[in-house]
Design a protein around this motif. Structure first.
Motif, PDB file in Angstrom:
ATOM      1  N   ARG A  14       0.842  -1.200   0.000  1.00 43.98           N
ATOM      2  CA  ARG A  14       0.000   0.000   0.000  1.00 43.98           C
ATOM      3  C   ARG A  14       0.872   1.243   0.000  1.00 43.98           C
ATOM      4  N   CYS A  47       0.389   5.288   1.097  1.00 41.29           N
ATOM      5  CA  CYS A  47      -0.463   6.290   1.725  1.00 41.29           C
ATOM      6  C   CYS A  47       0.140   7.666   1.490  1.00 41.29           C
ATOM      7  N   THR A 106       3.499  -0.944   3.946  1.00 39.36           N
ATOM      8  CA  THR A 106       2.875   0.332   3.613  1.00 39.36           C
ATOM      9  C   THR A 106       3.962   1.390   3.475  1.00 39.36           C
ATOM     10  N   CYS A 152      -5.030   6.286   0.722  1.00 42.40           N
ATOM     11  CA  CYS A 152      -4.106   5.175   0.473  1.00 42.40           C
ATOM     12  C   CYS A 152      -4.573   4.412  -0.764  1.00 42.40           C
TER      13      CYS A 152
END
Length: 121
Positions: A9, A11, A112, A43
């Motif tokens: 991910r 963000c 992330t 995100c």
């Protein structure tokens, strides 16, 4: 761990809308894909499956084409949505060069990346 928690991910904690490209190791080559548009304070799931590699590559630019997240690894991108397998001779193949940031996921099943505001913005 739930399947939805796996993956890669990004963000966006900056004040800019970002256009994001991903480089992913693939059978000894690197495949690049783009673009994900990520609004401020949002995100995006770049990969939804459990991460298979320890190293991925990320590039991000704002909507004006200014590099927001760039590094030292040269990989191919294209102006519009793309998937490019193999990263040699980008310009000769009609693609653009971009400098991607190396992202070491430390062997984790999910990771992330946080993009923060640039100094002075």
């Amino acid at each position: 761990m739930a399947a939805s928690a796996a993956g890669l991910r990004l963000c966006n904690q900056s004040f800019d809308v970002l256009n994001v490209a991903l480089g992913e190791p693939d059978e000894g080559l690197v495949t690049t894909r783009g673009w994900w548009r990520v609004a401020p304070n949002q995100c995006a799931n770049l990969l939804r499956e459990t991460l298979q590699s320890q190293l991925y590559y990320i590039f991000a630019a704002d909507v004006f084409g200014n590099e927001v997240l760039s590094g030292a690894t040269p990989l191919c991108v294209a102006p519009r949505r793309f998937e490019i397998k193999g990263q040699q001779d980008c310009l000769l193949r009609g693609f653009l060069d971009a400098r991607f940031v190396d992202v070491d996921t430390q062997g984790q099943p999910s990771w992330t990346i946080f993009v923060t505001p640039r100094p002075g913005s």
